[in-house]
Every structure is written in C-alpha cells, then in structure tokens.
Design an enzyme around this catalytic site. Structure first.
Site, PDB file in Angstrom:
ATOM      1  N   THR A 229      32.427  39.228  19.291  1.00 45.37           N
ATOM      2  CA  THR A 229      32.387  39.666  17.890  1.00 45.37           C
ATOM      3  C   THR A 229      33.411  40.773  17.648  1.00 45.37           C
ATOM      4  O   THR A 229      33.322  41.487  16.657  1.00 45.37           O
ATOM      5  CB  THR A 229      30.986  40.192  17.517  1.00 45.37           C
ATOM      6  OG1 THR A 229      30.596  41.205  18.457  1.00 45.37           O
ATOM      7  CG2 THR A 229      29.951  39.081  17.512  1.00 45.37           C
ATOM      8  N   ASP A 255      32.649  35.014  16.761  1.00 41.37           N
ATOM      9  CA  ASP A 255      32.804  35.402  15.360  1.00 41.37           C
ATOM     10  C   ASP A 255      34.268  35.658  15.034  1.00 41.37           C
ATOM     11  O   ASP A 255      34.614  35.897  13.879  1.00 41.37           O
ATOM     12  CB  ASP A 255      31.976  36.666  15.067  1.00 41.37           C
ATOM     13  CG  ASP A 255      31.963  37.020  13.596  1.00 41.37           C
ATOM     14  OD1 ASP A 255      31.607  36.142  12.779  1.00 41.37           O
ATOM     15  OD2 ASP A 255      32.327  38.172  13.243  1.00 41.37           O
ATOM     16  N   HIS A 292      34.172  35.402  11.255  1.00 43.19           N
ATOM     17  CA  HIS A 292      34.402  36.853  11.206  1.00 43.19           C
ATOM     18  C   HIS A 292      33.483  37.520  10.185  1.00 43.19           C
ATOM     19  O   HIS A 292      33.925  38.294   9.330  1.00 43.19           O
ATOM     20  CB  HIS A 292      35.867  37.142  10.877  1.00 43.19           C
ATOM     21  CG  HIS A 292      36.356  38.438  11.469  1.00 43.19           C
ATOM     22  ND1 HIS A 292      37.634  38.601  11.940  1.00 43.19           N
ATOM     23  CD2 HIS A 292      35.738  39.638  11.643  1.00 43.19           C
ATOM     24  CE1 HIS A 292      37.783  39.842  12.387  1.00 43.19           C
ATOM     25  NE2 HIS A 292      36.644  40.484  12.214  1.00 43.19           N
ATOM     26  N   GLN A 293      32.189  37.238  10.280  1.00 42.76           N
ATOM     27  CA  GLN A 293      31.225  37.737   9.309  1.00 42.76           C
ATOM     28  C   GLN A 293      30.295  38.793   9.878  1.00 42.76           C
ATOM     29  O   GLN A 293      29.358  39.234   9.201  1.00 42.76           O
ATOM     30  CB  GLN A 293      30.391  36.582   8.748  1.00 42.76           C
ATOM     31  CG  GLN A 293      29.370  36.008   9.721  1.00 42.76           C
ATOM     32  CD  GLN A 293      28.503  34.929   9.102  1.00 42.76           C
ATOM     33  OE1 GLN A 293      28.966  33.823   8.901  1.00 42.76           O
ATOM     34  NE2 GLN A 293      27.255  35.250   8.813  1.00 42.76           N
ATOM     35  N   PHE A 295      30.532  41.858  10.186  1.00 45.31           N
ATOM     36  CA  PHE A 295      30.483  43.091   9.394  1.00 45.31           C
ATOM     37  C   PHE A 295      29.745  42.923   8.080  1.00 45.31           C
ATOM     38  O   PHE A 295      29.469  43.919   7.392  1.00 45.31           O
ATOM     39  CB  PHE A 295      31.922  43.551   9.087  1.00 45.31           C
ATOM     40  CG  PHE A 295      32.582  42.732   7.999  1.00 45.31           C
ATOM     41  CD1 PHE A 295      32.639  43.214   6.695  1.00 45.31           C
ATOM     42  CD2 PHE A 295      33.124  41.483   8.258  1.00 45.31           C
ATOM     43  CE1 PHE A 295      33.229  42.466   5.689  1.00 45.31           C
ATOM     44  CE2 PHE A 295      33.718  40.729   7.264  1.00 45.31           C
ATOM     45  CZ  PHE A 295      33.770  41.234   5.966  1.00 45.31           C
TER      46      PHE A 295
END
Length: 341
Positions: A229, A255, A292-293, A295
């Site tokens: 991640t 991610d 890339h979620q 966050f």
C-alpha cells in the site's frame, strides 16, 4: 487573493477544498487533467500549483511553471518521487502532506490482507450470482502467523498495532529502527526468510526501488502473501507476476502499481489496457488490486485539504513552511526558522 491551479481534480478533492477554502484567502481553479508537459501552460498566471502523486513533474514542467509565475508547488499527498527536485531548487518551493491519516492506509492494508486470505472478494461476486458454494474459498488464520513489516514510520507503527491485535508475530525492517518501538527488528533478508506475510510501508527511494525483486522473492517462504500500500515501484512487477505463476507467492494484494500513472484514478472500463503485466496480475485469482485508494477516508481527505491550505497560507505570508522539502533534505540539516532556500 492567492490564485491556485489545482490539477488532476476528482469530486472528492473538491468537496473538502471547497469546504475549507472559505477560511483562507485563496481562489482555486480546478483542472481535471493531470499536470504534465502538455498541461503545465494552464498554470500561467497562478502563484501556486496543487498537484498529486501521479502527476508528471519533470524539469520541463518545472521550467514552464516557473516562467508562468508559479512559486509554490503544493503536493496534496505524501509521495514526491514524481518531482524533479533539482530543477525546482531555488525556483519553486515544494510542500507536501506527510501524515494525513496513518490509520487510513494501515487499515486498508489489513482490509486487503483479510480479503485476499479469506477470499471475501470472490465470495461477494459469487453470492451476487446466487452461487453459495464454498469450494475454493479456504483461507488461513492470521493468528500465530509471522508478518514482516517493511518500514516502521507512522503508518508502519499503526499497522503493527493492528497485527498485534490479531495475535500475529511481528518482524520489522527499517534502516532507521525506532528504539522505543516494541517490535523485533531484523535484516530485510531475514524478514523475507521468516515471514508468512510481508507488508510494505516504506517510501520509494533509490535504495528501495524494486526492493521486491527476483532475488528477494527467492528468499521468501513458499506461498508467502505480499501486501503493498506504499509505492508501486517498490515491487518489480514482472518478478511478482513470475512469482505468482510459479506458486512461490501464494497471494498478493496491491493498492499501488509501478506503471499506474495513466491507469489508476481513471475509468478504463471501455478500453484495452496496454500494460500486459497489469492485465495478467488482475486476472490472477489470488491477486487483489485496488486503485491507490488506501488514503481515501473522510478524515484523511479533510487533513489533506487542511494541511495543504495551511502550507499555502504560510508561503504567502512569508513564514516557514513546516512541510517544505527539497532535493537536499536527505543530506542537509534544516535550520529551524528558515526555508529550504
């Protein structure tokens, strides 16, 4: 009124920046396009540019921004490996958001781990098609397993706490170990050899580029589970794919991806991807990919907007910017009360 050119805008960005910008003397113009050599000219006449992790900020982009009047590049993210810092030095100040929510990323890492180990993503698809068979969905307990955590910064520490709550044995590798952290540190090679699961929580640097490669994968236990991640280029994608095909790697949850810039955050459902490796990874039954979620929580988005706008205020008022970075920051000792240049 400070004019801000805001690139790579998504609806969730606007919600929080619009909500919080009323407390600041700023005027934001939102551009949906990414910042790159083709779009940098859009920032002409703006003093500040706000960019994101997958924008391409080369020397040519820096020069275009500087010639157009930009003097601050505000990255609304923690990562900054997409910036030519040497080109920006003494021209454009750069700030980032180093810690928007370590809980958001750490919790997503655990969600990925649980999903890929317990096959919940496959179960969801099956039951929506009224297939209630349990065949092929056997997982394993996390309790008692050894997890290797690479990077023990804020996110790594939170993730370690979560893992301890599951009753896991934690090994950690960090070139700068925290003596106050109750964890067993070891070399990266030893971590690879002993871990049933490996989770990456370190920045992308020259030293960590392709940290997971054919050599390190060969050291790992058979059927190891890999979680990433952090940054895509920590993992050599072809080596990962080969490790999965050879069954050396039992499962992977990603991610991030090293060639994600033109894919992630966009709707590509009606196009054919040019990246054969990514297509093959996504097609594997033991690979889980999110775009890339990690966050993406309300708390993190609020903190990102608040910190970014605060840095812009500090810049405009001539104050020191707490989160300023430059290409010398890895080697220099910042003087308290001074900017990078």
């Amino acid at each position: 009124m400070t004019r801000i050119a805001f690139f790579d805008t998504k609806p969730y960005d606007k919600v929080w920046f619009d909500q919080l910008s009323g407390d600041h003397t700023v005027q934001i113009t939102y551009f949906e396009s990414k910042l790159n050599e083709r779009t940098a000219a859009l920032a002409k006449g703006y003093e500040v540019v706000c960019a994101f992790v997958n924008d391409t900020i080369t020397k040519a982009v820096i020069d275009e921004l500087y010639d157009g009047g930009v003097r601050l590049l505000a990255m609304r993210c923690a990562g900054y490996n997409n910036i030519d810092f040497k080109a920006a030095f003494a021209k454009i100040h750069i700030v980032r958001v180093p810690a928007y929510s370590p809980y958001a990323v750490a919790e997503h890492a655990m969600a990925l781990l649980l999903s890929v180990v317990r096959q919940t993503h496959h179960s969801y698809v099956r039951t929506r098609e009224f297939n209630f068979s349990l065949n092929g969905l056997v997982g394993f307990d996390l309790h008692g397993k050894t997890i290797g955590v690479v990077g023990t910064g804020k996110i790594g520490k939170v993730f370690i706490d979560i893992c301890k709550g599951f009753g896991m044995k934690v090994l950690a590798y960090d070139p700068y170990p925290d003596p106050n952290l109750s964890v067993t540190y070891c070399t990266f090679e030893e971590l690879c050899r002993q871990s049933d699961i490996i989770s990456l929580h370190c920045p992308l640097t020259e030293q960590t580029f392709h940290l997971i490669n054919r050599t390190s994968i060969a050291l790992m236990k058979d059927q190891v589970v890999l979680i990433n991640t952090s940054r895509g280029a920590l993992v050599e994608s072809q080596a990962l794919l080969d490790g999965i095909k050879s069954k050396k790697i039992g499962a992977a949850a990603l991610d991030v991806y090293e060639e994600e810039a033109e894919v992630f955050y966009e709707d590509r459902s009606t196009t054919i991807l040019d990246d054969d490796v990514l297509m093959l990874l996504i097609s594997m039954p033991n690979v889980l990919v999110t775009s890339h979620q990690a966050f993406l929580t309300k708390e993190a988005l609020h903190n990102i907007a608040q910190t970014t706008l605060g840095s812009i205020d500090s810049f405009v008022s001539g104050q020191v910017m707490e989160h300023e970075i430059c290409y010398q920051c890895d080697t220099c000792k910042k003087v308290i009360g001074q900017r990078c240049f």
